[in-house]
Design a protein around this motif. Structure first.
Motif, PDB file in Angstrom:
ATOM      1  N   CYS A  23      55.585  52.423   1.686  1.00 53.14           N
ATOM      2  CA  CYS A  23      55.090  51.886   2.954  1.00 53.14           C
ATOM      3  C   CYS A  23      54.378  50.519   2.234  1.00 53.14           C
ATOM      4  CB  CYS A  23      53.988  52.579   3.586  1.00 53.14           C
ATOM      5  SG  CYS A  23      52.940  51.819   4.754  1.00 53.14           S
ATOM      6  N   THR A  27      55.789  46.675   3.113  1.00 55.70           N
ATOM      7  CA  THR A  27      54.808  45.837   3.616  1.00 55.70           C
ATOM      8  C   THR A  27      54.807  44.306   2.943  1.00 55.70           C
ATOM      9  OG1 THR A  27      53.386  47.741   4.372  1.00 55.70           O
ATOM     10  CG2 THR A  27      52.334  45.243   4.370  1.00 55.70           C
ATOM     11  N   HIS A  84      54.946  43.147   9.805  1.00 55.61           N
ATOM     12  CA  HIS A  84      54.392  43.844   8.491  1.00 55.61           C
ATOM     13  C   HIS A  84      52.673  43.927   8.788  1.00 55.61           C
ATOM     14  CE1 HIS A  84      51.643  40.457   7.184  1.00 55.61           C
ATOM     15  NE2 HIS A  84      51.707  41.002   6.114  1.00 55.61           N
ATOM     16  N   SER A  85      52.166  43.470  10.073  1.00 57.40           N
ATOM     17  CA  SER A  85      50.878  43.265  10.089  1.00 57.40           C
ATOM     18  C   SER A  85      50.054  44.792  10.342  1.00 57.40           C
ATOM     19  CB  SER A  85      50.624  42.537  11.405  1.00 57.40           C
ATOM     20  OG  SER A  85      51.003  41.192  11.408  1.00 57.40           O
ATOM     21  N   PRO A  87      51.267  47.830   9.396  1.00 57.81           N
ATOM     22  CA  PRO A  87      51.160  48.534   8.084  1.00 57.81           C
ATOM     23  C   PRO A  87      50.226  47.826   7.094  1.00 57.81           C
ATOM     24  CG  PRO A  87      53.433  48.281   8.597  1.00 57.81           C
ATOM     25  CD  PRO A  87      52.651  47.389   9.539  1.00 57.81           C
ATOM     26  N   ARG A  88      50.088  46.690   7.296  1.00 60.84           N
ATOM     27  CA  ARG A  88      48.908  45.946   6.137  1.00 60.84           C
ATOM     28  C   ARG A  88      47.538  46.340   6.592  1.00 60.84           C
ATOM     29  NH1 ARG A  88      49.250  39.493   4.368  1.00 60.84           N
ATOM     30  NH2 ARG A  88      46.995  39.717   3.425  1.00 60.84           N
ATOM     31  N   ASN A 124      44.475  38.619   7.276  1.00 61.39           N
ATOM     32  CA  ASN A 124      45.517  39.107   8.201  1.00 61.39           C
ATOM     33  C   ASN A 124      45.485  38.472   9.385  1.00 61.39           C
ATOM     34  OD1 ASN A 124      48.037  40.771   8.495  1.00 61.39           O
ATOM     35  ND2 ASN A 124      46.801  42.116  10.002  1.00 61.39           N
TER      36      ASN A 124
END
Length: 254
Positions: A23, A27, A84-85, A87-88, A124
């Motif tokens: 994961c 990411t 990707h946001s 999972p981040r 983020n």
């Protein structure tokens, strides 16, 4: 790994297991591949537009802002960052839960854990802001998003190094020591690259020297790459953990 079956008409929950390391890797790879793709497309197909500046001096590399403001580059970058946001944020909250459990009886570290989560979220948000508001659309908003991203990421990395210094002190695991060691290295590299990028950006705007903006773009890439490398150290921190997605449906009688 998938688990699930249907026995006598009763559907059991579908369980998807993914290692946390996978994961984290996905990411980090999404923005990495997105950035490389955007820079390559800009350099090959939109070189004049991507490297042109108000100084009108020779420039050989497109800046990140220029690369992600053109089409189709902007769509590729927005797709990668948007994907990707989530999972981040999952990684950020996993770290927070880990720190709260580890430092339940230590007030300074417990407080730093909360600040660490806050600046991870700010980082983020800054990335999302500079991504979805390009420099060619609203320069001020894009610039503020970039500043929020850089400042938040530096504070986040500094707090993380401080927390892992304490973890390493009381841990017998070589993985913890290695993680702290590389976190500190990537933080120092990131600070140095930020300083060089700022210097060449100032030099370009002040003197309009040929090549200054090229060096700014180069160190801008290195700032992002060192930031990604820092986040990639989570692979060591949660090596044995898994992410589980459970899907279940209720049986209905007709």
């Amino acid at each position: 790994m998938l688990q699930g079956s249907n026995i006598f008409g009763h559907e059991r929950p579908l369980v998807i297991r993914v290692s946390f390391a996978t994961c984290v890797l996905a990411t980090v790879c999404l923005p990495l591949l997105g950035l490389i793709t955007c820079v390559l497309i800009s350099s090959v197909f939109h070189f004049e537009d991507a490297t042109g500046t108000h100084c009108q001096v020779p420039n050989y590399l497109p800046s990140i802002s220029a690369s992600i403001s053109l089409s189709p580059e902007c769509h590729i970058w927005r797709f990668c960052i948007g994907l990707h946001s989530a999972p981040r944020l999952l990684v950020a909250f996993t770290y927070f839960k880990f720190y709260k459990t580890r430092f339940a009886a230590r007030f300074p570290e417990s407080l730093l854990s909360c600040l660490n989560l806050a600046f991870s979220i700010f980082e983020n948000l800054g990335l999302l802001l500079l991504t979805y508001v390009s420099s060619s659309e609203t320069y001020f908003v894009h610039k503020e998003g970039f500043v929020l991203f850089i400042v938040s990421s530096l504070i986040y990395m500094s707090i993380t190094c401080r927390l892992w210094k304490t973890i390493k002190k009381y841990s017998l695991s070589p993985e913890d020591a290695k993680s702290h060691h590389w976190k500190v290295r990537f933080l120092l590299l990131n600070v140095c690259f930020c300083a060089f990028a700022g210097f060449f950006y100032w030099k370009h705007n002040m003197y309009c020297e040929s090549g200054s903006y090229t060096f700014f773009a180069l160190f801008e890439y290195l700032v992002v790459f060192s930031n990604m490398a820092f986040h990639l150290t989570a692979v060591w921190d949660f090596k044995s953990r898994e992410v589980m997605v459970i899907s279940s449906s209720e049986d209905k009688d007709f």
